[in-house]
Write a protein that holds these residues in place. Structure first.
Motif, PDB file in Angstrom:
ATOM      1  N   VAL A   1       0.830  -1.192   0.000  1.00 48.41           N
ATOM      2  CA  VAL A   1       0.000   0.000   0.000  1.00 48.41           C
ATOM      3  C   VAL A   1       0.871   1.252   0.000  1.00 48.41           C
ATOM      4  O   VAL A   1       1.788   1.387   0.804  1.00 48.41           O
ATOM      5  N   THR A   2       0.604   2.162  -0.913  1.00 47.69           N
ATOM      6  CA  THR A   2       1.249   3.469  -0.924  1.00 47.69           C
ATOM      7  C   THR A   2       0.164   4.531  -0.995  1.00 47.69           C
ATOM      8  O   THR A   2      -0.932   4.302  -1.516  1.00 47.69           O
ATOM      9  N   VAL A   3       0.462   5.721  -0.469  1.00 53.40           N
ATOM     10  CA  VAL A   3      -0.513   6.806  -0.468  1.00 53.40           C
ATOM     11  C   VAL A   3      -0.892   7.147  -1.906  1.00 53.40           C
ATOM     12  O   VAL A   3      -0.028   7.287  -2.773  1.00 53.40           O
ATOM     13  N   ALA A   4      -2.179   7.250  -2.150  1.00 51.97           N
ATOM     14  CA  ALA A   4      -2.679   7.511  -3.499  1.00 51.97           C
ATOM     15  C   ALA A   4      -3.629   8.691  -3.492  1.00 51.97           C
ATOM     16  O   ALA A   4      -4.395   8.884  -2.539  1.00 51.97           O
ATOM     17  N   ARG A   5      -3.580   9.496  -4.532  1.00 51.92           N
ATOM     18  CA  ARG A   5      -4.522  10.598  -4.704  1.00 51.92           C
ATOM     19  C   ARG A   5      -5.663  10.146  -5.617  1.00 51.92           C
ATOM     20  O   ARG A   5      -5.501   9.290  -6.472  1.00 51.92           O
ATOM     21  N   GLY A   6      -6.815  10.781  -5.407  1.00 52.00           N
ATOM     22  CA  GLY A   6      -7.948  10.518  -6.275  1.00 52.00           C
ATOM     23  C   GLY A   6      -8.923   9.540  -5.660  1.00 52.00           C
ATOM     24  O   GLY A   6      -8.759   9.047  -4.549  1.00 52.00           O
ATOM     25  N   GLY A   7      -9.960   9.259  -6.406  1.00 52.46           N
ATOM     26  CA  GLY A   7     -10.980   8.326  -5.959  1.00 52.46           C
ATOM     27  C   GLY A   7     -12.114   9.018  -5.250  1.00 52.46           C
ATOM     28  O   GLY A   7     -11.964  10.111  -4.688  1.00 52.46           O
ATOM     29  N   VAL A   8     -13.268   8.376  -5.269  1.00 56.24           N
ATOM     30  CA  VAL A   8     -14.457   8.868  -4.589  1.00 56.24           C
ATOM     31  C   VAL A   8     -14.774   7.908  -3.447  1.00 56.24           C
ATOM     32  O   VAL A   8     -14.970   6.712  -3.666  1.00 56.24           O
ATOM     33  N   LEU A   9     -14.801   8.430  -2.235  1.00 53.51           N
ATOM     34  CA  LEU A   9     -15.117   7.650  -1.047  1.00 53.51           C
ATOM     35  C   LEU A   9     -16.626   7.479  -0.947  1.00 53.51           C
ATOM     36  O   LEU A   9     -17.381   8.444  -1.079  1.00 53.51           O
ATOM     37  N   ARG A  10     -17.080   6.250  -0.707  1.00 47.50           N
ATOM     38  CA  ARG A  10     -18.499   5.953  -0.626  1.00 47.50           C
ATOM     39  C   ARG A  10     -18.864   5.573   0.795  1.00 47.50           C
ATOM     40  O   ARG A  10     -18.339   4.605   1.342  1.00 47.50           O
ATOM     41  N   ILE A  11     -19.784   6.328   1.366  1.00 47.30           N
ATOM     42  CA  ILE A  11     -20.177   6.143   2.766  1.00 47.30           C
ATOM     43  C   ILE A  11     -21.666   5.835   2.817  1.00 47.30           C
ATOM     44  O   ILE A  11     -22.479   6.578   2.262  1.00 47.30           O
ATOM     45  N   ALA A  12     -22.021   4.749   3.479  1.00 44.44           N
ATOM     46  CA  ALA A  12     -23.430   4.387   3.653  1.00 44.44           C
ATOM     47  C   ALA A  12     -23.955   5.031   4.925  1.00 44.44           C
ATOM     48  O   ALA A  12     -23.421   4.812   6.017  1.00 44.44           O
ATOM     49  N   LEU A  13     -25.002   5.831   4.785  1.00 48.98           N
ATOM     50  CA  LEU A  13     -25.672   6.454   5.923  1.00 48.98           C
ATOM     51  C   LEU A  13     -26.858   5.598   6.344  1.00 48.98           C
ATOM     52  O   LEU A  13     -27.439   4.873   5.536  1.00 48.98           O
ATOM     53  N   SER A  14     -27.264   5.723   7.593  1.00 51.73           N
ATOM     54  CA  SER A  14     -28.422   4.976   8.073  1.00 51.73           C
ATOM     55  C   SER A  14     -29.735   5.592   7.605  1.00 51.73           C
ATOM     56  O   SER A  14     -30.791   4.984   7.755  1.00 51.73           O
ATOM     57  N   GLY A  15     -29.678   6.781   7.044  1.00 49.85           N
ATOM     58  CA  GLY A  15     -30.884   7.438   6.553  1.00 49.85           C
ATOM     59  C   GLY A  15     -30.535   8.691   5.781  1.00 49.85           C
ATOM     60  O   GLY A  15     -29.363   8.999   5.536  1.00 49.85           O
ATOM     61  N   GLU A  16     -31.558   9.428   5.400  1.00 47.88           N
ATOM     62  CA  GLU A  16     -31.384  10.667   4.649  1.00 47.88           C
ATOM     63  C   GLU A  16     -31.109  11.827   5.598  1.00 47.88           C
ATOM     64  O   GLU A  16     -31.822  12.005   6.585  1.00 47.88           O
ATOM     65  N   PRO A  17     -30.085  12.644   5.347  1.00 44.21           N
ATOM     66  CA  PRO A  17     -29.886  13.827   6.202  1.00 44.21           C
ATOM     67  C   PRO A  17     -31.088  14.763   6.095  1.00 44.21           C
ATOM     68  O   PRO A  17     -31.567  15.019   4.983  1.00 44.21           O
ATOM     69  N   PRO A  18     -31.591  15.280   7.206  1.00 43.41           N
ATOM     70  CA  PRO A  18     -32.706  16.215   7.125  1.00 43.41           C
ATOM     71  C   PRO A  18     -32.303  17.566   6.538  1.00 43.41           C
ATOM     72  O   PRO A  18     -33.135  18.305   6.023  1.00 43.41           O
ATOM     73  N   THR A  19     -31.027  17.893   6.613  1.00 45.06           N
ATOM     74  CA  THR A  19     -30.479  19.156   6.127  1.00 45.06           C
ATOM     75  C   THR A  19     -28.967  19.035   6.138  1.00 45.06           C
ATOM     76  O   THR A  19     -28.421  18.074   6.706  1.00 45.06           O
ATOM     77  N   LEU A  20     -28.276  19.978   5.542  1.00 44.74           N
ATOM     78  CA  LEU A  20     -26.818  20.091   5.688  1.00 44.74           C
ATOM     79  C   LEU A  20     -26.469  21.380   6.424  1.00 44.74           C
ATOM     80  O   LEU A  20     -25.317  21.814   6.411  1.00 44.74           O
ATOM     81  N   ASP A  21     -27.460  21.965   7.065  1.00 41.76           N
ATOM     82  CA  ASP A  21     -27.288  23.183   7.856  1.00 41.76           C
ATOM     83  C   ASP A  21     -26.996  22.771   9.302  1.00 41.76           C
ATOM     84  O   ASP A  21     -27.893  22.379  10.042  1.00 41.76           O
ATOM     85  N   MET A  22     -25.734  22.861   9.695  1.00 41.90           N
ATOM     86  CA  MET A  22     -25.322  22.368  11.008  1.00 41.90           C
ATOM     87  C   MET A  22     -26.000  23.101  12.153  1.00 41.90           C
ATOM     88  O   MET A  22     -26.143  22.553  13.253  1.00 41.90           O
ATOM     89  N   HIS A  23     -26.405  24.344  11.949  1.00 40.81           N
ATOM     90  CA  HIS A  23     -27.051  25.095  13.020  1.00 40.81           C
ATOM     91  C   HIS A  23     -28.392  24.493  13.418  1.00 40.81           C
ATOM     92  O   HIS A  23     -28.845  24.689  14.548  1.00 40.81           O
ATOM     93  N   GLN A  24     -29.030  23.770  12.518  1.00 44.26           N
ATOM     94  CA  GLN A  24     -30.433  23.415  12.692  1.00 44.26           C
ATOM     95  C   GLN A  24     -30.689  22.213  13.593  1.00 44.26           C
ATOM     96  O   GLN A  24     -31.736  22.128  14.225  1.00 44.26           O
ATOM     97  N   THR A  25     -29.796  21.249  13.645  1.00 49.41           N
ATOM     98  CA  THR A  25     -30.130  19.984  14.284  1.00 49.41           C
ATOM     99  C   THR A  25     -28.898  19.331  14.900  1.00 49.41           C
ATOM    100  O   THR A  25     -27.794  19.443  14.358  1.00 49.41           O
ATOM    101  N   PRO A  26     -29.088  18.608  16.014  1.00 53.52           N
ATOM    102  CA  PRO A  26     -27.985  17.830  16.589  1.00 53.52           C
ATOM    103  C   PRO A  26     -27.864  16.438  15.983  1.00 53.52           C
ATOM    104  O   PRO A  26     -27.197  15.569  16.544  1.00 53.52           O
ATOM    105  N   ASP A  27     -28.481  16.207  14.846  1.00 50.75           N
ATOM    106  CA  ASP A  27     -28.423  14.911  14.175  1.00 50.75           C
ATOM    107  C   ASP A  27     -26.976  14.599  13.783  1.00 50.75           C
ATOM    108  O   ASP A  27     -26.308  15.390  13.119  1.00 50.75           O
ATOM    109  N   THR A  28     -26.496  13.415  14.179  1.00 47.44           N
ATOM    110  CA  THR A  28     -25.098  13.059  13.907  1.00 47.44           C
ATOM    111  C   THR A  28     -24.823  12.912  12.412  1.00 47.44           C
ATOM    112  O   THR A  28     -23.700  13.162  11.958  1.00 47.44           O
ATOM    113  N   ILE A  29     -25.826  12.502  11.627  1.00 48.47           N
ATOM    114  CA  ILE A  29     -25.625  12.393  10.175  1.00 48.47           C
ATOM    115  C   ILE A  29     -25.286  13.762   9.592  1.00 48.47           C
ATOM    116  O   ILE A  29     -24.439  13.887   8.700  1.00 48.47           O
TER     117      ILE A  29
END
Length: 521
Positions: free
Chosen positions: A33-61
């Motif tokens: 293994v050597t450090v590599a640039r590039g690629g798209v990281l794929r993360i599975a969430l347990s559900g849909e984020p209600p927003t991407l506005d951090m001020h609005q909710t304490p939701d961990t997602i």
């Protein structure tokens, strides 16, 4: 670069996992293994984020996704100390009433504007109007002024000794946005998701994916790497956050290589996954706690005798055993698991008593007439759903009827702000490095409004000395068990799992940060 992947394509790939898929993953691990640039990281969430506005909710997602877009003035080092991030430095007067914040220079926003003190003031003011901790800060503040393009001055009515803590990375943290965007926004909605973070907003297709793209002009902080603090080198081209509601599908996605990281999995999968050579799994010490939030605005829960009856009726061990399994939980009264300086047994005499006959007497004395309590939960977080079924059985033994309402996570997040729709909801209280970040204000869903408790919280935020603050916190925790705004069940361990070709994930206690992560070829 790998092909883009949304939820539909993920499910298609994951459903076909077999021997060839597993061998391919293992072969990748076996390579040097050597450090590599590039690629798209794929993360599975347990559900849909209600927003991407951090001020609005304490939701961990929301923190997981949005912290890659928006940054805060302070963050946390490896010893859980707040350290400057978008702030360069800060000074506090001897009487604690005047604070000067120096902002880092030449930090670009994703829209090309440069970070200034005016952006910071606008962000703090909005955060102060929207969040409970922000409300407390503004209540202690006389004025916030821009004194130079990169300097703000905060004059306080009374000391607010936890300012760096309050303005650090966290759930409902004070994310910094351009003033130009906030001028077009309101307190419920951001006009655009524009920050200074290592990734910029790409695309959001509801129920399919949220895509972030590498921000080529990201201004990395300096200093030494420690926890969430220090320099960041962005190797990934992007991150895709994919909602996968079914836990078994998230596991299959990992095993097939369709997913690189899973936001949450029940710890019962640990035995299955830990010997898989294509995966890396970790099981940190307990740092969160399972609870049932009580709606103190509901007429059914107004009488503290009724709430104490619910508290007395519970036997926490079988609830946690069913929800998490043997070895994956602890039964303690602390409200700060994982934060060693704040661990306390205050209120232990009221925790996990399981005295059903006494509970039934208190419930009857409160005038309860058998109306079912509406309990909100979601199958997206399996331990919470499982716990709700056991709690329903235990409360029935004390004469209390419960209707379990199963909804998706986003719906639960919305409904908990309407006191007419529920009496209880399941909640996992995630790690907080400081108790002032544990939202126990009157404004938080559940609406624990008590003058003596609020005064203690104000004292807790005003003090800087740890011993003094710890004594105050113990009084808050004791009152928590006396007033019963929540039913604490037990402390839980998290299962952290990712594919072996994902490297340098970094700390995960306040949600993982992938600003230094990279994918091996």
């Amino acid at each position: 670069m790998r092909q883009s992947l949304d939820r539909r394509r993920f499910l298609s790939l994951a459903s076909g996992v077999g021997i060839l898929g597993r061998q391919g993953a293992s072969a990748r691990v076996a390579q040097e293994v050597t450090v590599a640039r590039g690629g798209v990281l794929r993360i599975a969430l347990s559900g849909e984020p209600p927003t991407l506005d951090m001020h609005q909710t304490p939701d961990t997602i929301v923190l997981l996704v949005a912290s890659h877009l928006h940054e805060t003035l302070f963050t946390w080092d490896a010893t859980q100390r707040p350290v400057p991030h978008l702030a360069e430095s800060y000074e506090v007067s001897d009487d604690g009433r005047l604070i000067q914040l120096q902002i880092r220079r030449q930090v670009p926003f994703h829209n090309g504007e440069e970070l200034t003190a005016a952006d910071v003031v606008a962000s703090i003011e909005r955060w102060g109007r929207v969040t409970g901790l922000g409300n407390a800060f503004l209540a202690a503040t006389e004025r916030i002024a821009v004194t130079a393009p990169d300097v703000i001055e905060i004059r306080l009515k009374r000391p607010f000794g936890v300012l760096p803590i309050a303005l650090a990375r966290g759930l409902q943290g004070c994310a910094i946005s351009p003033k130009s965007v906030l001028d077009r926004s309101d307190d419920l909605r951001l006009a655009e998701y524009v920050g200074t973070g290592p990734f910029r907003f790409g695309e959001w297709r509801p129920d399919r994916f949220v895509r972030l793209e590498r921000f080529a002009d990201y201004a990395s902080p300096g200093g030494d790497r420690s926890g969430y603090a220090g320099p960041k080198t962005v190797f990934l081209e992007g991150i895709e956050f994919i909602p996968v509601w079914d836990e078994a599908a998230r596991v299959t996605g990992l095993q097939s290589g369709a997913i690189d990281y899973v936001e949450t999995l029940g710890p019962d999968h640990e035995l299955t996954l830990r010997d898989d050579p294509s995966l890396v799994s970790e099981l940190p010490a307990t740092d969160s706690w399972l609870s049932f939030v009580l709606n103190l605005r509901s007429p059914l829960l107004a009488d503290v005798r009724f709430r104490r009856g619910l508290q007395l009726a519970l036997d926490c061990q079988p609830i946690m055993q069913a929800a998490y399994g043997e070895g994956f939980y602890e039964l303690t009264p602390t409200l700060m698991p994982g934060a060693a300086p704040w661990i306390s047994d205050a209120g232990a005499e009221r925790y996990n008593q399981h005295r059903v006959d006494e509970a039934a007497r208190l419930i009857a004395a409160s005038g309860y007439a058998g109306t079912p309590l509406r309990l909100l939960t979601t199958r997206e977080i399996v331990p919470e759903y499982t716990a709700s079924l056991v709690v329903k059985q235990q409360l029935a033994a004390a004469g209390v009827a419960v209707d379990v309402h199963v909804v998706d996570g986003a719906t639960l997040n919305d409904r908990r702000y309407d006191p007419t729709l529920w009496e209880l909801y399941t909640a996992s209280a995630s790690f907080r490095p400081d108790p002032i970040l544990r939202n126990m204000t009157c404004a938080a869903p559940g609406w624990w409004c008590d003058a003596s408790k609020d005064a203690l919280l104000a004292d807790l935020s005003g003090e800087a000395d740890h011993e003094t603050r710890f004594a105050i916190w113990e009084r808050v925790q004791r009152q928590f068990y006396e007033d019963v705004p929540r039913l604490k069940i037990g402390d839980a361990r998290r299962l952290v799992v990712h594919t072996a070709h994902l490297h340098d994930v970094g700390p995960t206690s306040l949600q993982p940060e992938f600003s230094r992560a990279w994918l091996a070829e």
